[in-house]
Design a protein around this motif. Structure first.
Motif, mmCIF file in Angstrom:
data_model
loop_
_atom_site.group_PDB
_atom_site.id
_atom_site.type_symbol
_atom_site.label_atom_id
_atom_site.label_comp_id
_atom_site.label_asym_id
_atom_site.label_seq_id
_atom_site.Cartn_x
_atom_site.Cartn_y
_atom_site.Cartn_z
ATOM 1 N N GLN A 70 0.194 -1.251 -0.116
ATOM 2 C CA GLN A 70 0.385 -0.095 -0.020
ATOM 3 C C GLN A 70 1.363 1.040 0.206
ATOM 4 O O GLN A 70 2.080 1.024 0.518
ATOM 5 C CB GLN A 70 -0.831 0.150 1.430
ATOM 6 N N GLN A 71 0.335 2.322 -0.871
ATOM 7 C CA GLN A 71 1.605 3.831 -0.435
ATOM 8 C C GLN A 71 0.206 5.122 0.400
ATOM 9 O O GLN A 71 -0.550 4.688 -0.512
ATOM 10 C CB GLN A 71 1.634 3.917 -1.920
ATOM 11 N N SER A 72 1.048 5.430 0.559
ATOM 12 C CA SER A 72 0.537 6.794 1.400
ATOM 13 C C SER A 72 1.746 8.434 0.888
ATOM 14 O O SER A 72 2.568 7.624 1.251
ATOM 15 C CB SER A 72 0.397 6.692 2.667
ATOM 16 N N ARG A 73 0.468 9.428 0.594
ATOM 17 C CA ARG A 73 1.175 10.177 0.515
ATOM 18 C C ARG A 73 0.932 11.863 1.659
ATOM 19 O O ARG A 73 -0.509 11.818 1.301
ATOM 20 C CB ARG A 73 0.589 10.988 -1.311
ATOM 21 N N LEU A 74 1.665 12.201 2.050
ATOM 22 C CA LEU A 74 1.123 13.168 2.787
ATOM 23 C C LEU A 74 2.789 14.271 2.579
ATOM 24 O O LEU A 74 3.810 13.858 1.958
ATOM 25 C CB LEU A 74 2.049 12.380 4.147
ATOM 26 N N ALA A 75 1.493 15.854 2.778
ATOM 27 C CA ALA A 75 2.244 16.549 1.976
ATOM 28 C C ALA A 75 2.941 17.475 3.125
ATOM 29 O O ALA A 75 1.799 17.648 4.390
ATOM 30 C CB ALA A 75 1.329 17.599 1.015
ATOM 31 N N MET A 76 3.714 18.262 3.667
ATOM 32 C CA MET A 76 4.736 19.504 4.407
ATOM 33 C C MET A 76 3.845 20.304 4.144
ATOM 34 O O MET A 76 3.767 20.775 3.016
ATOM 35 C CB MET A 76 5.946 18.932 4.605
ATOM 36 N N GLU A 77 3.124 21.495 5.061
ATOM 37 C CA GLU A 77 2.922 22.965 5.176
ATOM 38 C C GLU A 77 4.438 23.803 5.084
ATOM 39 O O GLU A 77 4.947 23.963 5.821
ATOM 40 C CB GLU A 77 2.108 23.432 5.638
ATOM 41 N N GLY A 78 5.390 23.456 4.290
ATOM 42 C CA GLY A 78 6.239 24.562 3.905
ATOM 43 C C GLY A 78 7.823 23.852 4.188
ATOM 44 O O GLY A 78 7.908 22.639 5.077
ATOM 45 N N ASN A 79 8.689 24.583 4.057
ATOM 46 C CA ASN A 79 10.283 23.562 4.438
ATOM 47 C C ASN A 79 10.544 23.211 6.052
ATOM 48 O O ASN A 79 11.277 22.636 6.523
ATOM 49 C CB ASN A 79 11.319 24.801 3.605
ATOM 50 N N GLN A 80 10.085 25.029 7.116
ATOM 51 C CA GLN A 80 10.411 24.675 8.394
ATOM 52 C C GLN A 80 9.816 23.316 9.087
ATOM 53 O O GLN A 80 10.094 22.885 9.908
ATOM 54 C CB GLN A 80 9.175 26.195 9.345
ATOM 55 N N GLN A 81 8.207 22.910 8.677
ATOM 56 C CA GLN A 81 6.907 21.564 8.885
ATOM 57 C C GLN A 81 8.275 20.308 8.520
ATOM 58 O O GLN A 81 8.419 19.701 9.271
ATOM 59 C CB GLN A 81 6.240 21.520 8.928
ATOM 60 N N ALA A 82 8.519 21.077 7.480
ATOM 61 C CA ALA A 82 9.026 19.351 6.607
ATOM 62 C C ALA A 82 10.690 18.891 7.892
ATOM 63 O O ALA A 82 10.994 17.997 7.982
ATOM 64 C CB ALA A 82 9.533 19.427 4.927
ATOM 65 N N PHE A 83 11.236 20.014 7.632
ATOM 66 C CA PHE A 83 12.285 20.380 8.961
ATOM 67 C C PHE A 83 12.044 19.299 9.973
ATOM 68 O O PHE A 83 13.133 18.400 10.309
ATOM 69 C CB PHE A 83 13.490 21.381 8.812
ATOM 70 N N ARG A 84 11.142 19.573 10.826
ATOM 71 C CA ARG A 84 10.540 19.757 11.843
ATOM 72 C C ARG A 84 10.077 18.469 12.126
ATOM 73 O O ARG A 84 10.658 17.848 12.866
ATOM 74 C CB ARG A 84 10.325 20.495 12.531
#
Length: 327
Positions: free
Chosen positions: A6-20
């Motif tokens: 199975q595959q799931s996709r999740l989007a981060m709300e900007g670079n700062q959230q992605a880093f955290r």
């Protein structure tokens, strides 16, 4: 077999959230991968999680939780990720499905538990008539209790909200302070006012207060009363005496729910005076219908430094008798 993947996709709300969320050098993602046997691919600010359905579902829930935590943390440590991985709140089990926001503040912000400790606390308040929420500063003990009280009131599960605190520090000096009794004790009740202002707004709060639907009072005002159909919160309970705690708990009337919050590391009672909260933990631990929920520094939702401060004091407290000295 392919159908088992199975595959799931999740989007981060900007670079700062992605880093955290990802952690330094993606260490949080690697930890999830290793623990759950999934493959996590980061493409910019998007994550793709692949694996068997059960593991993908759990990994997805944990990443969503990390996204929520990133709004309150400067850094999400591997220790916190491990705590989530060990928690059964993220198993693929309908008993632990997210129930959404408790309430929405006047400014439109949803109030919901963050992390396993807060989730356990909110779940206990939903199930039990008497809940003790014990933990350090910043874990949301009071705010979440107030949110649950407002929810119960709006859904007509209770007829009023009663919030109380012991005014310990006033002591014998209370009578010498200028002003009315309300003005003298208001500083001790301020955190309760602030939580209600934030959730209800000033105008609604004052309307409910005037009508007697909300009552905020020092603990001493509870003596001799029976409180029916109420959601009652005793805050800063570590500063009650055993006699005060027994008095308060026996005020509980028909149709009422009670939440007791406190931090046993910050007892302000006179030296040699036993805390009513400490005693209640021993006396009531095996009583059916009562829940004790313990939160720790990993449940802190204030600035990251608050967690570090709590840990530093806990470390120092383990060396009793030491006096701090300047170098």
């Amino acid at each position: 077999m392919n159908e088992a993947i199975q595959q799931s996709r999740l989007a981060m709300e900007g670079n700062q959230q992605a880093f955290r969320v990802f952690g330094m050098y993606d260490q949080n993602l690697r930890l999830i991968e290793k623990s759950l046997n999934v493959r996590i691919i980061a493409r910019g600010n998007e994550l793709i999680i692949r694996g068997n359905p059960r593991d993908v579902a759990k990994a997805t829930k944990i990443v969503e939780e990390l996204k929520e935590m990133s709004e309150h943390r400067e850094v999400i440590s591997s220790r916190e990720v491990k705590a989530l991985l060990m928690s059964d709140y993220f198993e693929d089990d309908h008993r632990h499905e997210e129930s959404g926001a408790i309430v929405v503040t006047l400014r439109g912000k949803p109030v919901r538990p963050i992390g396993p400790g807060q989730k356990q606390y909110v779940e206990a308040m939903s199930k039990y008539s008497l809940v003790f929420g014990i933990g350090p500063a910043g874990t949301g003990k009071t705010y979440l209790a107030v949110a649950m009280a407002v929810k119960a009131f709006k859904e007509k599960e209770v007829a009023r909200i009663i919030l109380t605190r012991p005014a310990v520090e006033a002591g014998e000096r209370l009578g010498f302070l200028p002003g009315t009794i309300e003005e003298k004790v208001n500083p001790y009740l301020r955190p309760l006012y602030d939580a209600l202002f934030d959730i209800l707004g000033m105008e609604t709060f004052e309307k409910y207060l005037t009508k007697g639907l909300i009552e905020i009072a020092p603990l001493a005002y509870m003596r001799g009363r029976t409180l029916d159909d109420s959601f009652i919160i005793l805050d800063e309970a570590q500063n009650t005496t055993p006699e005060q705690m027994k008095m308060f708990l026996t005020r509980m009337g028909m149709g009422s729910r009670v939440v007791v919050t406190g931090d046993i590391t910050q007892i302000d009672l006179p030296k040699g005076q036993y805390s009513g909260l400490q005693q209640a933990r021993v006396v009531l631990k095996d009583v059916e219908g009562i829940a004790f929920v313990y939160m720790s520094d990993r449940d802190v939702v204030r600035h990251e430094l608050v967690q570090r401060i709590i840990r530093a004091y806990e470390k120092f407290g383990s060396s009793e008798g030491e006096t701090p000295r300047e170098d």
